[in-house]
Each structure stands twice: as C-alpha cells, then as structure tokens.
Design an enzyme around this catalytic site. Structure first.
Site, PDB file in Angstrom:
ATOM      1  N   GLU A 172       2.905  -7.686   8.556  1.00  0.00           N
ATOM      2  CA  GLU A 172       3.391  -6.147   8.224  1.00  0.00           C
ATOM      3  C   GLU A 172       4.195  -5.874   7.266  1.00  0.00           C
ATOM      4  O   GLU A 172       4.710  -5.242   6.952  1.00  0.00           O
ATOM      5  CB  GLU A 172       3.910  -5.723   9.748  1.00  0.00           C
ATOM      6  CG  GLU A 172       3.105  -6.206  11.077  1.00  0.00           C
ATOM      7  CD  GLU A 172       1.929  -5.316  10.917  1.00  0.00           C
ATOM      8  OE1 GLU A 172       1.588  -4.014  10.551  1.00  0.00           O
ATOM      9  OE2 GLU A 172       0.701  -6.047  11.323  1.00  0.00           O
ATOM     10  N   PRO A 202       0.759  -1.163  -0.083  1.00  0.00           N
ATOM     11  CA  PRO A 202      -0.170  -0.197   0.046  1.00  0.00           C
ATOM     12  C   PRO A 202       0.864   1.241  -0.092  1.00  0.00           C
ATOM     13  O   PRO A 202       0.343   2.546  -0.177  1.00  0.00           O
ATOM     14  CB  PRO A 202      -0.917  -0.248   1.225  1.00  0.00           C
ATOM     15  CG  PRO A 202      -0.267  -1.454   2.142  1.00  0.00           C
ATOM     16  CD  PRO A 202       0.542  -2.043   1.129  1.00  0.00           C
ATOM     17  N   ASP A 228      -8.575   1.536 -25.525  1.00  0.00           N
ATOM     18  CA  ASP A 228      -9.588   1.264 -24.499  1.00  0.00           C
ATOM     19  C   ASP A 228      -9.824   2.545 -23.926  1.00  0.00           C
ATOM     20  O   ASP A 228      -8.628   3.228 -23.963  1.00  0.00           O
ATOM     21  CB  ASP A 228      -8.641   0.342 -23.224  1.00  0.00           C
ATOM     22  CG  ASP A 228      -9.606  -0.772 -22.991  1.00  0.00           C
ATOM     23  OD1 ASP A 228     -10.782  -0.760 -23.066  1.00  0.00           O
ATOM     24  OD2 ASP A 228      -8.922  -1.639 -22.267  1.00  0.00           O
ATOM     25  N   ARG A 274      -2.881  -8.200 -20.675  1.00  0.00           N
ATOM     26  CA  ARG A 274      -3.812  -7.661 -22.021  1.00  0.00           C
ATOM     27  C   ARG A 274      -2.833  -6.755 -22.720  1.00  0.00           C
ATOM     28  O   ARG A 274      -3.568  -6.753 -23.716  1.00  0.00           O
ATOM     29  CB  ARG A 274      -4.984  -6.632 -21.324  1.00  0.00           C
ATOM     30  CG  ARG A 274      -5.806  -7.596 -20.152  1.00  0.00           C
ATOM     31  CD  ARG A 274      -6.953  -6.581 -19.748  1.00  0.00           C
ATOM     32  NE  ARG A 274      -7.573  -5.611 -20.398  1.00  0.00           N
ATOM     33  CZ  ARG A 274      -8.651  -6.239 -21.126  1.00  0.00           C
ATOM     34  NH1 ARG A 274      -9.210  -7.318 -21.099  1.00  0.00           N
ATOM     35  NH2 ARG A 274      -9.179  -5.288 -22.072  1.00  0.00           N
TER      36      ARG A 274
END
Ligand code: ADE
Length: 255
Positions: free
Chosen positions: A123, A96, A175, A160
């Site tokens: 963690e 994160p 896209d 992709r």
C-alpha cells in the site's frame, strides 16, 4: 582507464534490487554506465533493517487491508548516504498520487547530482517518508505493484538529457515531445511491403518537402490524439504555415 566521475548518479532503494539488473544490461543506459556518464546503484532496503527477520513492512494503523512499508529503513539509508557523500541527495518517490512525469521534469531532474528513488510496494510507504522526499511522481494514471518499474522508466527518460548519453544531443533537445508535438511517422526499406507504400515525398530527396511533410504529420497527429498538447503549444511561424497548408489540403479534398 576511464577516470571520469558521472555527472548524474542514480540510486534505487528497493526490496527487489535484482529487478534493475536487466535494465542496466542493455542499450543506451548500459552504454552510459560504461562510459561513466551516469552511475547507478540498486540498494537492498533489507540491508537497512535491524531485526533478525529484516522486516520492511507492517500492518497499518487504523486498520484496513494491505501492508505498509516501514519508514525506519529508508531513514537509515538516507542518513548513511548523507554521512558518506556529505551532501543531501534529491529524493523521488514514485507513487500514483504524485505529479505526472513528463519530459520537462526529466530535464529538470537530469541536472541534479544524486537522484534517489524510494521504491515502495504493497500500500506504499508510511506517510512520514514525505519528510525526506523532494518529488512525488506518477508515471501515469494506473496502479503498478511497486515503484521499481516507474523508477526505471524515469531513469531512462532522465538519462537521455545527460550530454553524451544519446549520440546527437540536439536530437534530444529537438525531440518532438520536447517541442510540444508528437513524433512524425518513420519508414525504412522496402519501399513497398504487401501493397503498403512509403509516402512518395520521403523518396523524393527534396529536403524542404520532407521537412514540411513531417511537420504537417506531427501537427495532425498532435491535434487528433493529444489536443491538450496542441492547445498548449506556442506555434512558430513555420508551424503556422504548415497548419495553413493542412487546411488548404482539407478544403481541396472536400471539393
Ligand atoms: N507506483 C504504483 N503505481 C505507480 C505509478 N503509476 N506511477 C508511479 N509510481 C507508482
């Protein structure tokens, strides 16, 4: 027999390698593996431990709750990899704390030969892992309990961009999000369902009108839901014309 060598090889190092089985068993990713357009291996981190309990985590220096993943098994895997393949891979650490993942990064990563995901749990991994890491990447501002799901999300988006993985490669390049706009709404049969009608223009067979309708819907949606994308976008002449028409319709509606 298909002797083709994949252009892009994914590796995921994890204490839960089985998590990747289902991901590899369906849809576009499965087909791409079968066609050998991409390769994938899930690696059990415990295979790179040396103690009898196959330990991969430990208490953290300085105290505080939660365990930290040990760095040695990751290094051992990395060294074995370089020894086997004779080249350095690109290492991604899902976290994160990383830079936010997007289609641009997916395209960039699709051009690397070997991509390794180091999947942490608890963690996270001992900070010294950074010596091996090329990209620290977050898939969004929320905390998951491990790097496996983010690795799958990224592998899906990255693959992709490998030519042949998605039937019509132009559709990937064009896209909506790649072009900086959100996708327009899609409809299929029936024409009417519980009083909800498909927009008339889509039934008209007039390709020019359909194209303009879709472009206007994309622009409206992007402006309202993702002003950050809208403000970043370099609009083409055609898109500017569509914006003018949206404004005209708004003014007509207000009268
Ligand atoms: N690991 C835990 N949460 C994550 C996130 N949001 N993105 C990438 N890796 C993660």
């Amino acid at each position: 027999m298909n002797e083709r060598k994949p252009v892009l090889n994914f590796f995921a190092v994890s204490i839960f390698p089985e998590m990747f089985k289902i991901f590899c068993s369906f849809g576009i990713f499965k087909k791409a593996l079968e066609k050998k357009l991409i390769g994938f291996q899930a690696i059990n981190l415990r295979d790179y431990t040396t103690d009898k309990h196959r330990t991969t985590d430990d208490y953290q220096y300085g105290g505080s709750h939660g365990m930290v993943m040990k760095v040695e098994p990751f290094f051992r895997f990395y060294d074995a990899f370089v020894e086997k393949y004779g080249e350095k891979p690109t290492v991604i650490l899902p976290t994160p704390k990383g830079r936010l993942f997007n289609n641009e990064l997916a395209m960039e990563l699709s051009k690397k030969g070997n991509l390794i995901f180091f999947c942490g749990r608890y963690e996270g991994i001992d900070e010294r892992i950074s010596v091996l890491v090329d990209y620290e990447v977050s898939i969004g501002d929320y905390v998951l309990s491990g790097g496996e799901l983010p690795a799958m999300v990224m592998m899906d988006a990255i693959s992709r961009f490998v030519p042949g993985v998605v039937g019509d490669f132009r559709s990937v390049q064009e896209d909506s999000i790649t072009m900086g706009l959100l996708d327009y709404p899609h409809y299929t049969r029936p024409e009417e369902f519980r009083g909800l009608r498909v927009p008339e223009v889509l039934l008209s067979g007039d390709h020019k009108r359909v194209e303009l309708f879709r472009l206007k819907e994309s622009i409206k949606l992007t402006a309202l839901r993702r002003p950050d994308l809208f403000l970043k976008k370099d609009f083409t002449k055609q898109e500017k014309m569509a914006i003018l028409e949206i404004l005209r319709e708004l003014l007509d509606g207000a009268q």
